[in-house]
Each structure stands twice: as structure tokens, then as C-alpha cells.
Design a protein around this motif. Structure first.
Motif, PDB file in Angstrom:
ATOM      1  N   ILE A 127       5.225   3.836  -4.037  1.00 27.63           N
ATOM      2  CA  ILE A 127       4.788   3.883  -2.630  1.00 27.63           C
ATOM      3  C   ILE A 127       3.376   4.476  -2.569  1.00 27.63           C
ATOM      4  O   ILE A 127       2.502   3.980  -1.852  1.00 27.63           O
ATOM      5  N   ALA A 128       3.177   5.541  -3.342  1.00 29.64           N
ATOM      6  CA  ALA A 128       1.869   6.208  -3.331  1.00 29.64           C
ATOM      7  C   ALA A 128       0.772   5.256  -3.824  1.00 29.64           C
ATOM      8  O   ALA A 128      -0.315   5.185  -3.232  1.00 29.64           O
ATOM      9  N   VAL A 148      -4.000   1.825  -2.690  1.00 29.38           N
ATOM     10  CA  VAL A 148      -4.702   0.537  -2.793  1.00 29.38           C
ATOM     11  C   VAL A 148      -4.980  -0.050  -1.409  1.00 29.38           C
ATOM     12  O   VAL A 148      -6.052  -0.575  -1.150  1.00 29.38           O
ATOM     13  N   GLN A 149      -3.971   0.079  -0.511  1.00 28.12           N
ATOM     14  CA  GLN A 149      -4.094  -0.614   0.777  1.00 28.12           C
ATOM     15  C   GLN A 149      -4.533   0.293   1.933  1.00 28.12           C
ATOM     16  O   GLN A 149      -4.849  -0.197   3.013  1.00 28.12           O
ATOM     17  N   GLY A 183       6.457   5.517   6.754  1.00 24.92           N
ATOM     18  CA  GLY A 183       5.104   5.007   6.563  1.00 24.92           C
ATOM     19  C   GLY A 183       4.324   6.022   5.750  1.00 24.92           C
ATOM     20  O   GLY A 183       4.685   7.207   5.690  1.00 24.92           O
ATOM     21  N   CYS A 184       3.273   5.571   5.119  1.00 25.44           N
ATOM     22  CA  CYS A 184       2.543   6.479   4.245  1.00 25.44           C
ATOM     23  C   CYS A 184       1.071   6.059   4.253  1.00 25.44           C
ATOM     24  O   CYS A 184       0.744   4.937   3.876  1.00 25.44           O
ATOM     25  N   ALA A 185       0.212   6.950   4.746  1.00 27.36           N
ATOM     26  CA  ALA A 185      -1.209   6.607   4.820  1.00 27.36           C
ATOM     27  C   ALA A 185      -2.001   7.419   3.803  1.00 27.36           C
ATOM     28  O   ALA A 185      -1.657   8.566   3.508  1.00 27.36           O
ATOM     29  N   ASP A 186      -3.051   6.802   3.299  1.00 24.40           N
ATOM     30  CA  ASP A 186      -4.018   7.540   2.498  1.00 24.40           C
ATOM     31  C   ASP A 186      -5.079   8.042   3.471  1.00 24.40           C
ATOM     32  O   ASP A 186      -5.816   7.232   4.044  1.00 24.40           O
ATOM     33  N   PRO A 187      -5.163   9.374   3.700  1.00 24.99           N
ATOM     34  CA  PRO A 187      -6.079   9.881   4.737  1.00 24.99           C
ATOM     35  C   PRO A 187      -7.540   9.545   4.457  1.00 24.99           C
ATOM     36  O   PRO A 187      -8.355   9.557   5.375  1.00 24.99           O
TER      37      PRO A 187
END
Ligand SMILES: CC(C)(COP(=O)(O)OP(=O)(O)OC[C@H]1O[C@@H](n2cnc3c(N)ncnc32)[C@H](O)[C@@H]1OP(=O)(O)O)[C@@H](O)C(=O)NCCC(=O)NCCS
Length: 248
Positions: free
Chosen positions: A31-32, A37-38, A234-238
Motif C-alpha cells: 500500500i505504501a 508512486v501515485q 485511503g493513504c496519501a503521500d503528503p
């Protein structure tokens, strides 16, 4: 990523970001990696008792988790949809249009503008037009060709996924503030479900709702969906998505 991973049964996609279909399909590092990447990713069926652990493991990797409750409905949803369609019609000055390959681009631009102003991220255009996988997007258009409400549904898991292969994500409900309370979301949402059944034979629907989003909970309850013991994390890259949020 959707193109690269579309043959892999572990991953889900409905036109926003590729995710892990369930915790049984992979681990936190996957997931990470997808989030890095996205900019954003998700895992769509996390048992509620595992939510805190998943969130803290994502945070430990510098990512921002978002918790949505997973709501589902099959027979009850289709029954409710039929009742809504029977009981309510769109006002005469609005037209309902299903997006497809031939839909003029200005309709998609108007849809995107309206939905984004409501805090709702539209799916990518090909998905909304039903060109990538089974999907339906309905819009209500006024006399000036402005989109005033929208709803969409799409399969999300790989069709061979043993649990979720025949379940469809349903949502992207947004109504222009000036048009709220006229049952537009309800009507478009109901027609969207029935179109997924009629066009693709899909009869099982799910969506994610942020706890406390009362309007969304009201519409979903009315549509025969009920909260489950699962969450969509959900998981965001800040670094890519500073708000940590991709959509309502
Ligand atoms: C949620 C939203 C799409 C509802 O649009 P709408 O066209 O005004 O909704 P409808 O008129 O079809 O209402 C459907 C049902 O939900 C109820 N409802 C709608 N808004 C509500 C609110 N703010 N509080 C409580 N109930 C509400 C209505 O009463 C109706 O139930 P009823 O038929 O039993 O009276 C709209 O408020 C919106 O765009 N919100 C911002 C984006 C968002 O949160 N989208 C949902 C993402 S999951």
C-alpha cells in the motif's frame, strides 16, 4: 499503474488510484509503495479491528491515512433503487445523460468543475465513459448545458478476485449547492445502480463514507446500503497530496 497492474488479481482500480483489494492481497509495504508512486492509494476491505494498526503502520512510513467506513448493499440496494426511480423523476428542465465515448468533452469539463467544487474527485474520463471496465456515470444537465449533479459506479476489483470480483463501487455523488434537496443525487444514484445491473449484470454495491458525513450517510441509507464491519483505508503521500485527502 492501472495499465501495469490491470492483470494482477490483487489490485483494485475504479478510476482514481490503484489500491490493494483487501489485506489478504498484500501487506502494508505494498500500500505504501502504491501511495508513493501515485500520491495516493487505498486498501478497500480492512476489518474494523485492524484499522488502528494499519493506520499507525502507514503513519510510521510517513504517509497520511484516511478512514472511510465501507457500506454495502445488494438486494436491498436494487430494491431501493427501483423504488426511487418509480417515485421520483428529474425536474423537467434537467436532462439525464450517461457518459460514453461520444459524450462531448465540455460535459466532462462541467462535471469535473461541479464535482470538485463539492469536494468530490471525479474518476478519470475513460472510466466515466465506460471505456476501461464495467462502469456507468450519469449526469444531470441544465438548459445551459451545465452539469448540476452526478453519480457513478464501476467495478473495482479484478473480475477473478474470489470475494470482490462481482462487487461494484458506487458513489461520486455530488450536487451543485443551488440544486441540493431536490433528490437529484438520489435519482441519479438509483439510475446508476440499475444501469450497472442492466448493462453488466452487477447486483452488489459498496461505497466508502467518512464517518460523520451526514448527507452522504442519509443518501446511502435511503439507497439500501448499510455500514459494514470493514473500512476502506485511503493513504496519501503528503509530499504529493498535502491535504492528505483525495476526495470526500
Ligand atoms: C451529498 C449530496 C450529493 C446530496 O445531494 P442532494 O441532491 O441534495 O441529495 P438528495 O436531495 O438526493 O437527498 C437524498 C436523501 O438524502 C437526504 N439528505 C440530503 N442532504 C442531507 C443533509 N445535508 N442532511 C441530512 N440528510 C440529507 C435527503 O433528505 C434525502 O432523503 P429523503 O428522500 O428521505 O428526504 C450533496 O449534499 C453534495 O454534493 N455534498 C457534497 C459532496 C459529498 O459529500 N458527496 C458524497 C460523497 S460520498
Amino acid at each position: 499503474m492501472a495499465d501495469l497492474l490491470s492483470d494482477d488479481v490483487r489490485y483494485s482500480y475504479y478510476g482514481r488510484a490503484v489500491g490493494l483489494t483487501s489485506p489478504d492481497d498484500g501487506d502494508i509495504d505494498q500500500i505504501a509503495a502504491l501511495a508513493r508512486v501515485q500520491g495516493n492509494s487505498n486498501c478497500s476491505a480492512v476489518p474494523l479491528h485492524k484499522v488502528d494498526k494499519v493506520k499507525s503502520e502507514l503513519e510510521a512510513r510517513g504517509l497520511t491515512p484516511m478512514h472511510y467506513v465501507k457500506w454495502e448493499g445488494a438486494d436491498t440496494a436494487l430494491k431501493a433503487a427501483r423504488q426511487v426511480v418509480e417515485a421520483f423523476k428529474l425536474p423537467e428542465n434537467l436532462r439525464m445523460i450517461q457518459l460514453d465515448a461520444a459524450t462531448p468533452a465540455p460535459y466532462l469539463a462541467s462535471l469535473a468543475e461541479m464535482a470538485l467544487e463539492c469536494g468530490v474527485l471525479p474518476l478519470c474520463g475513460e472510466q466515466l465513459r465506460g471505456l476501461l471496465k464495467p462502469a456507468v456515470c450519469l449526469i444531470a444537465v441544465d438548459q445551459d448545458s451545465h452539469v448540476v449533479s452526478c453519480a457513478a459506479s464501476s467495478t473495482f476489483a479484478h473480475s477473478d478476485h474470489v470475494i470482490f470480483g462481482r462487487q461494484a463501487w458506487w458513489g461520486m455523488l455530488a450536487t451543485h449547492p443551488a440544486r441540493r434537496g431536490q433528490r437529484l443525487a438520489l435519482i441519479l444514484g438509483a439510475h446508476t445502480m440499475l444501469a450497472m445491473e442492466a448493462q453488466y449484470g452487477l447486483q452488489d454495491f459498496m461505497t466508502g463514507i467518512e464517518p460523520g458525513n451526514a448527507p452522504s450517510e442519509a443518501v446511502c441509507t435511503r439507497m439500501g446500503l448499510t455500514p459494514t464491519q470493514f473500512a476502506i483505508i485511503g493513504c496519501a503521500d503528503p509530499r504529493a497530496l498535502t491535504s492528505g485527502r483525495m476526495t470526500k
